[in-house]
Design an enzyme around this catalytic site. Structure first.
Site, PDB file in Angstrom:
ATOM      1  CD  GLU A 112      46.773  40.006  40.431  1.00  3.37           C
ATOM      2  OE1 GLU A 112      46.736  39.708  41.636  1.00  3.37           O
ATOM      3  OE2 GLU A 112      47.809  40.249  39.803  1.00  3.37           O
ATOM      4  CE1 TYR A 147      38.413  31.293  46.940  1.00  5.86           C
ATOM      5  CE2 TYR A 147      37.234  32.405  45.187  1.00  5.86           C
ATOM      6  CZ  TYR A 147      37.263  31.880  46.459  1.00  5.86           C
ATOM      7  OH  TYR A 147      36.163  31.950  47.239  1.00  5.86           O
ATOM      8  CE  LYS A 179      38.043  32.821  37.985  1.00  2.00           C
ATOM      9  NZ  LYS A 179      36.886  32.819  38.874  1.00  2.00           N
ATOM     10  CG  ASP A 206      33.124  37.271  47.388  1.00  2.00           C
ATOM     11  OD1 ASP A 206      32.805  38.359  47.921  1.00  2.00           O
ATOM     12  OD2 ASP A 206      34.245  37.062  46.882  1.00  2.00           O
TER      13      ASP A 206
HETATM   14  P1  AMP Z   1      37.330  36.367  39.675  1.00  2.00           P
HETATM   15  O1  AMP Z   1      38.384  35.478  40.223  1.00  2.00           O
HETATM   16  O2  AMP Z   1      36.201  35.590  39.035  1.00  2.00           O
HETATM   17  O3  AMP Z   1      36.857  37.432  40.621  1.00  2.00           O
HETATM   18  O4  AMP Z   1      38.001  37.115  38.439  1.00  2.00           O
HETATM   19  C1  AMP Z   1      38.791  38.253  38.549  1.00  2.00           C
HETATM   20  C2  AMP Z   1      38.622  39.079  37.296  1.00  2.00           C
HETATM   21  O5  AMP Z   1      39.056  38.331  36.150  1.00  2.00           O
HETATM   22  C3  AMP Z   1      37.164  39.441  36.991  1.00  2.00           C
HETATM   23  O6  AMP Z   1      36.777  40.645  37.616  1.00  2.00           O
HETATM   24  C4  AMP Z   1      37.140  39.557  35.480  1.00  2.00           C
HETATM   25  O7  AMP Z   1      37.533  40.856  35.073  1.00  2.00           O
HETATM   26  C5  AMP Z   1      38.192  38.552  35.044  1.00  2.00           C
HETATM   27  N1  AMP Z   1      37.544  37.294  34.668  1.00  2.00           N
HETATM   28  C6  AMP Z   1      37.191  36.253  35.464  1.00  2.00           C
HETATM   29  N2  AMP Z   1      36.590  35.260  34.789  1.00  2.00           N
HETATM   30  C7  AMP Z   1      36.547  35.666  33.501  1.00  2.00           C
HETATM   31  C8  AMP Z   1      36.016  35.105  32.285  1.00  2.00           C
HETATM   32  N3  AMP Z   1      35.407  33.917  32.274  1.00  2.00           N
HETATM   33  N4  AMP Z   1      36.117  35.838  31.171  1.00  2.00           N
HETATM   34  C9  AMP Z   1      36.712  37.046  31.200  1.00  2.00           C
HETATM   35  N5  AMP Z   1      37.230  37.632  32.278  1.00  2.00           N
HETATM   36  C10 AMP Z   1      37.146  36.967  33.430  1.00  2.00           C
END
Ligand code: AMP
Length: 305
Positions: free
Chosen positions: A12, A15, A33, A138
């Site tokens: 999570e 965003y 996402k 960030d």
């Molecule tokens: P973020 O919104 O980028 O902070 O993503 C939240 C969490 O989702 C991260 O801490 C990761 O554990 C996971 N995550 C985000 N992007 C990826 C990705 N491209 N591949 C794998 N896990 C992801």
């Protein structure tokens, strides 16, 4: 979105939810996402479009998570369009990785060569973004994704900080961590620059060595006190203009502590690099490009990056 098979929720972010999914045609794993874009009948706001194309351009770097494509879907519930960003999938992030060394079956320090390699890749990714005029704003271990098998670190969540200003609380009302936030941001400066990312890089460097956060504050005020207790309360002599920043108050006066004691496993070159990343005056802070030439990296084979 029929092209993808959603497998599981992997995180999570600030965003929105992040899903692991499979591209049905190619079998490739991707991270989906959903952005929380406020869209109207006019469609995607041009500012967001600019950000997305910038992100796509920046993600040509090996050290930035690649944005594969953007899917535009009509939301079934309210008819408002939703944007999904489709990224390459990576197996873990630096937070989970550090935690596995702290709480895993075989707790122990991260190998110094691994810390050095990850920090170099982080500096390289940050230098790439800064050379294109993009601040991350960030950076934190959760935003640094790892390809464990290949020992590669990639920056995620980039660029979003500008199209969608970094909120204080995430969409789930979780407090956004302040631990990596630069003092000028905490003190309400509005003219901050690349130094904000280098401060975060310094905090992440220290955390890889310590396996725990350097400045774990739980409010903006406590965050500043954590910093001041270790680095000393900043003075006008050290950082001209600090007392005129919007949120400056009268703080307890602390003398700077020996930084080496906060990172006992780090040698003198590492401590020197860290101290340059944690300079109070953002103008004196080392840049990502300069950091890559610091003696701390002399023993690293840079040709592999
Ligand atoms: P973020 O919104 O980028 O902070 O993503 C939240 C969490 O989702 C991260 O801490 C990761 O554990 C996971 N995550 C985000 N992007 C990826 C990705 N491209 N591949 C794998 N896990 C992801």
């Amino acid at each position: 979105m029929e092209k993808y098979e959603k497998l599981e929720k992997v995180g999570e972010g600030t965003y929105g939810k992040v899903y692991k999914a499979k591209d049905k045609a190619t079998g490739q794993l991707v991270a989906l996402k959903k952005t929380r874009l406020e869209m109207d009948e006019e469609g995607v706001p041009p500012t967001a479009l600019r950000e997305v194309s910038l992100l796509q351009m920046l993600s040509q770097s090996l050290y930035v998570v690649r944005l594969l494509c953007v899917e535009h879907v009509d939301n079934k519930k309210d008819g408002k369009p939703v944007l999904y960003l489709v990224f390459e999938y990576l197996d873990t992030d630096l937070k989970k990785f550090i935690d596995s060394y702290r709480k895993g079956p075989n707790p122990g320090p991260l190998a110094p060569a691994m810390v050095q390699s990850f920090l170099f890749q982080l500096c390289k990714g940050v230098a790439h973004c800064h050379s294109h005029g993009v601040l991350h704003r960030d950076l934190k271990p959760q935003n640094l994704l790892l390809d464990k098998d290949r020992g590669i670190l990639k920056i995620a969540d980039l660029g979003l900080g500008r199209a969608f200003t970094v909120p204080l609380k995430s969409y789930t009302h979780e407090i956004v961590t302040l631990w990596y936030r630069a003092p000028e941001v905490l003190l309400g400066s509005t003219h901050y620059s690349t130094g904000v990312d280098m401060w975060s890089v310094g905090c992440i460097f220290a955390e890889m060595v310590r396996r725990q956060a350097l400045f774990p504050g739980d409010s903006e005020f406590q965050q500043l006190l954590h910093i001041f207790r270790l680095l000393g309360t900043p003075t006008e002599k050290q950082w001209a203009g600090v007392t005129t920043l919007r949120d400056w108050h009268v703080y307890p006066v602390w003398e700077p502590q020996n930084l080496a004691r906060a990172v006992p496993a780090l040698g003198p070159d590492g401590v020197d690099l860290l101290s340059r990343m944690l300079k109070y005056d953002p103008a004196e802070r080392i840049s990502a490009k300069e950091a890559m030439d610091h003696p701390y990296f002399d023993s690293l084979d840079k040709s592999q990056f």
